[in-house]
Design a protein around this motif. Structure first.
Motif, PDB file in Angstrom:
ATOM      1  N   ARG A  28       0.824  -1.212   0.000  1.00  0.00           N
ATOM      2  CA  ARG A  28       0.000   0.000   0.000  1.00  0.00           C
ATOM      3  C   ARG A  28       0.853   1.254   0.000  1.00  0.00           C
ATOM      4  N   SER A  67      -8.563  -3.268  -2.416  1.00  0.00           N
ATOM      5  CA  SER A  67      -9.752  -3.103  -1.580  1.00  0.00           C
ATOM      6  C   SER A  67     -10.667  -4.311  -1.699  1.00  0.00           C
ATOM      7  N   ILE A  92     -12.902   5.056   7.096  1.00  0.00           N
ATOM      8  CA  ILE A  92     -12.520   6.098   6.145  1.00  0.00           C
ATOM      9  C   ILE A  92     -13.080   7.482   6.449  1.00  0.00           C
ATOM     10  N   TYR A 319      -3.136   5.799   4.045  1.00  0.00           N
ATOM     11  CA  TYR A 319      -4.420   6.477   3.840  1.00  0.00           C
ATOM     12  C   TYR A 319      -4.296   7.947   4.226  1.00  0.00           C
ATOM     13  N   TYR A 322      -2.199   9.729   1.672  1.00  0.00           N
ATOM     14  CA  TYR A 322      -2.962  10.012   0.458  1.00  0.00           C
ATOM     15  C   TYR A 322      -3.830  11.257   0.638  1.00  0.00           C
ATOM     16  N   SER A 405      -7.885   1.647   2.203  1.00  0.00           N
ATOM     17  CA  SER A 405      -8.519   2.898   2.583  1.00  0.00           C
ATOM     18  C   SER A 405      -8.930   3.731   1.404  1.00  0.00           C
ATOM     19  N   MET A 406      -8.613   3.302   0.191  1.00  0.00           N
ATOM     20  CA  MET A 406      -8.894   4.154  -0.948  1.00  0.00           C
ATOM     21  C   MET A 406      -9.653   3.363  -1.992  1.00  0.00           C
TER      22      MET A 406
END
Length: 406
Positions: A28, A67, A92, A319, A322, A405-406
């Motif tokens: 990640r 994911s 999130i 996350y 990002y 997380s994305m």
């Protein structure tokens, strides 16, 4: 987002595989790192690097496939949709909220792009917090969208909505059926993009970013859901006992080789805009291979650099990284070089390099602080509240260690 060693905690026959796949957490970080440099290519370009850095946009594709994989791997038969949605919200939304508030403050304070503000800013802020902005094409051409990178979370919200209804039918498929389904999903992902390019040869680097096709093929949840579903299919196959015949080192080499070829292609001057699109769509295959190989490696109990403590820690921060990195890079570009717009592409300069490194350092510090002081503690509390479970002991490893997380 946890011992580096894999350890099954329950029988997979219960439908609840609990082996930690720490290599996926390490991967990640590289995906988030790639996204960072794709924005460096736009905001603070460095000579001779743009063609390489822009390939980092494929990091979002990786997150979409990952994911689907991780959510399926951690899925258990007695789970319910409300419980699942509660966990996803806890995972999130709190960080999205605080970084959106920060983005609005920067926008109003004049540290981001100029904006008309007012009602339009309120509308786009609400759309961001409700995770619906990716459904609105105008969001990618408006100067009042405060948190530009959050479009991928809007896509993820749609994927989460689909997941409880898609995962059980997919888990019931045989390995042969899963293989066919994987091929179909890859064909849809690649075929749709290829058709759009062949049907619209008038698209150029100058008009691509403001076209409706850019929205549809890059940001639309419908256009990207095949990547998420492919992750579900791969995880379902692994849960059924399939293991990647390609080792982690070989899969890593294939991934690096793929992007090296794209980089070499960029120097040819042929279809420069299509290059980024090919990276996003073509990478679905190499990323699927890489994720399967990393999972197989961890399930076999083999250590790797990806499961080392530093990379796992960076993966947990990814996350937050990002969410904050663009809010760091744009103010730097604006204050130092007078960048005025998301579409105001500056010329490459070696003078940008110290500011890129400064932006990376600041983003790392902020992501660490956001994760340790806010993201992880809030998630623990919300998960305990939403699931009515006792909170984890203070010394427990972060859970869920490998969740996307994305």
């Amino acid at each position: 987002m946890t011992s580096a060693l894999t350890r099954p905690a329950r029988d997979e026959a219960e439908g609840r595989p609990r082996t930690r796949l720490e290599s996926l957490t390490g991967l990640r970080w590289f995906a988030a790192f790639g996204v960072f440099f794709s924005h460096v290519a736009i905001l603070l370009p460095v000579p001779y690097t743009n063609e390489l850095f822009i390939l980092g946009t494929a990091g979002v594709t990786f997150f979409f496939v990952l994911s689907g994989y991780v959510l399926t791997w951690t899925f258990f038969a007695e789970d319910t949709a409300p419980r699942f949605y509660g966990r996803r919200f806890a995972r999130i939304w709190p960080s999205l909220f605080i970084t959106t508030v920060a983005a609005v403050a920067l926008l109003v304070g004049g540290l981001l792009w100029p904006t008309e503000g007012g009602t339009s800013l309120v509308w786009w802020t609400v759309a961001t917090l409700l995770l619906v902005q990716a459904w609105i094409p105008a969001s990618f051409q408006s100067d009042t969208v405060p948190h530009t990178v959050s479009w991928s979370l809007s896509c993820e919200a749609f994927f989460y909505a689909v997941f409880p209804f898609a995962v059980r039918p997919i888990l019931r498929r045989t390995l042969r059926q899963l293989a066919v389904l994987a091929v179909v999903l890859i064909a849809i992902s690649l075929g749709t993009r290829a058709w759009l390019w062949l049907a619209n040869p008038q698209l150029t680097l100058e008009n691509w970013f403001v076209s409706d096709l850019y929205y549809f093929t890059t940001h639309s949840p419908i256009a990207r859901v095949s990547e998420f579903l492919l992750g579900i299919v791969i995880a379902a196959a692994v849960r059924r006992g399939w293991r990647s015949p390609v080792g982690l080192r070989a899969a890593t080499g294939i991934t690096v080789g793929y992007f090296a070829l794209l980089w070499a292609w960029s120097w040819s001057g042929v279809w420069p805009t299509a290059l980024a699109e090919a990276a996003n769509r073509g990478s679905i295959v190499v990323f699927a291979l890489l994720i399967a190989a990393a999972a197989t490696n961890d399930l076999a109990g083999r250590r790797s650099l990806l499961s080392s403590r530093p990379l796992v820690a960076l993966g947990r921060w990814s996350y937050a990284f990002y969410l904050v990195h663009f809010l760091v890079l744009f103010p730097i570009a604006r204050q130092v070089f007078g960048l005025r717009s998301l579409y105001d592409f500056p010329q490459p300069s070696w003078a940008h390099l110290p500011y890129v490194l400064a932006g990376l350092a600041v983003s790392l510090v902020l992501s660490w602080a956001l994760y340790r002081c806010y993201e992880y503690p809030i998630e623990k509390r919300l998960r305990a509240l939403l699931r009515r479970e006792p909170r984890e002991p203070k010394a427990a490893s972060p859970a869920p260690g490998a969740e996307p997380s994305m």
